[in-house]
Design an enzyme around this catalytic site. Structure first.
Site, mmCIF file in Angstrom:
data_model
loop_
_atom_site.group_PDB
_atom_site.id
_atom_site.type_symbol
_atom_site.label_atom_id
_atom_site.label_comp_id
_atom_site.label_asym_id
_atom_site.label_seq_id
_atom_site.Cartn_x
_atom_site.Cartn_y
_atom_site.Cartn_z
ATOM 1 N N HIS A 129 -73.865 17.500 32.896
ATOM 2 C CA HIS A 129 -74.080 16.052 32.942
ATOM 3 C C HIS A 129 -72.971 15.308 32.201
ATOM 4 C CE1 HIS A 129 -77.852 16.671 34.891
ATOM 5 N NE2 HIS A 129 -78.420 17.252 33.851
ATOM 6 N N LEU A 149 -64.355 -4.706 41.060
ATOM 7 C CA LEU A 149 -65.220 -3.685 41.645
ATOM 8 C C LEU A 149 -66.606 -3.836 41.054
ATOM 9 C CD1 LEU A 149 -65.474 -0.837 43.235
ATOM 10 C CD2 LEU A 149 -65.235 0.164 40.955
ATOM 11 N N ASP A 209 -74.278 15.264 43.032
ATOM 12 C CA ASP A 209 -75.140 16.441 42.938
ATOM 13 C C ASP A 209 -74.343 17.650 42.446
ATOM 14 O OD1 ASP A 209 -77.460 17.885 43.140
ATOM 15 O OD2 ASP A 209 -77.347 18.165 45.306
#
Length: 235
Positions: A30, A124, A13
């Protein structure tokens, strides 16, 4: 660290606010946020964490201005095209969770190609919650149960979990949220029943590998009782 924590969820956020504070258009936040994802993936590999789930784009985000949504989708496409080989070299499996029916077909095509290409990677798993909402995920799971004609006495928590987008993944041990907000915002609401939380004022583009490590170390100090009495409580 992998012995203590297997799965971390991150609510990324603050991209827009980061850009606005610098007099930049929101899309610059972004873009910076996408680069930050790569840094945290590297940190998670170093800490031997198995899964990181990034809350990248919620179902509610479709209500944002059309231009901003288009830029986010374009960033996602470009990032996947550019970084697929990096995922492979690092052993990172890419996976999307979320409502695929709402995704633009060209973006979904790239997502599914990346999932297929990296499907055998095992260092991962980087799960990206895209077009995702926890309530929507639960509703879609209920529809699957109805479609499979599962009887009420056959239903269990484990069976229900197997109908979710995260089927086969351990529930998140820790959920991190940046930017000072202290809520889930419809993120992994079934899976986070016993998750620990770490909230930071840091905006996502400024979130560092060091702070990520600090959050993991903070988690390590906590006692997770899952409704039981701690063996150290004395009663």
């Amino acid at each position: 660290m992998g012995r203590f924590i297997k799965h971390v969820g991150i609510i990324m956020d603050g991209n827009g606010r980061w850009a606005q504070m610098r007099g930049l258009p929101r899309y610059e936040g972004h873009k910076r946020g996408v680069e930050k994802v790569k840094e945290i993936i590297r940190a998670a590999i170093r800490l031997n964490i198995d899964i990181v789930t990034f809350y990248a784009f919620s179902i509610e985000n479709w209500q944002r201005p059309k231009k901003e949504v288009e830029i986010i989708m374009e960033l996602l496409q470009n990032h996947l095209k550019k970084e697929t080989q990096l995922f492979l070299s690092q052993g990172v499996r890419f996976k999307m969770i979320g409502n695929r029916q709402m995704m633009p077909s060209d973006v979904l095509k790239i997502i599914e190609e990346t999932e297929q290409i990296t499907g055998q990677c095992s260092t991962l798993t980087a799960q990206f919650a895209i077009s995702y909402g926890g309530r929507d995920e639960i509703l879609r799971a209920v529809k699957k149960i109805i479609e499979h004609q599962i009887k009420p006495d056959e239903l269990s928590e484990s069976l229900f979990s197997s109908m979710l987008d995260t089927a086969g993944s351990p529930e998140p041990d820790l959920i991190i949220r940046t930017s000072g907000e202290q809520r889930l915002s419809n993120f992994l609401i079934w899976q986070s029943a016993y998750s620990e939380f770490y909230f930071t004022q840091t905006l996502w583009p400024d979130f560092t590998e060091e702070e990520f490590t600090e959050a993991i170390l903070d988690f390590k100090k906590r006692q997770r009782r899952f409704g039981k009495v701690s063996e150290f409580a004395g009663s």
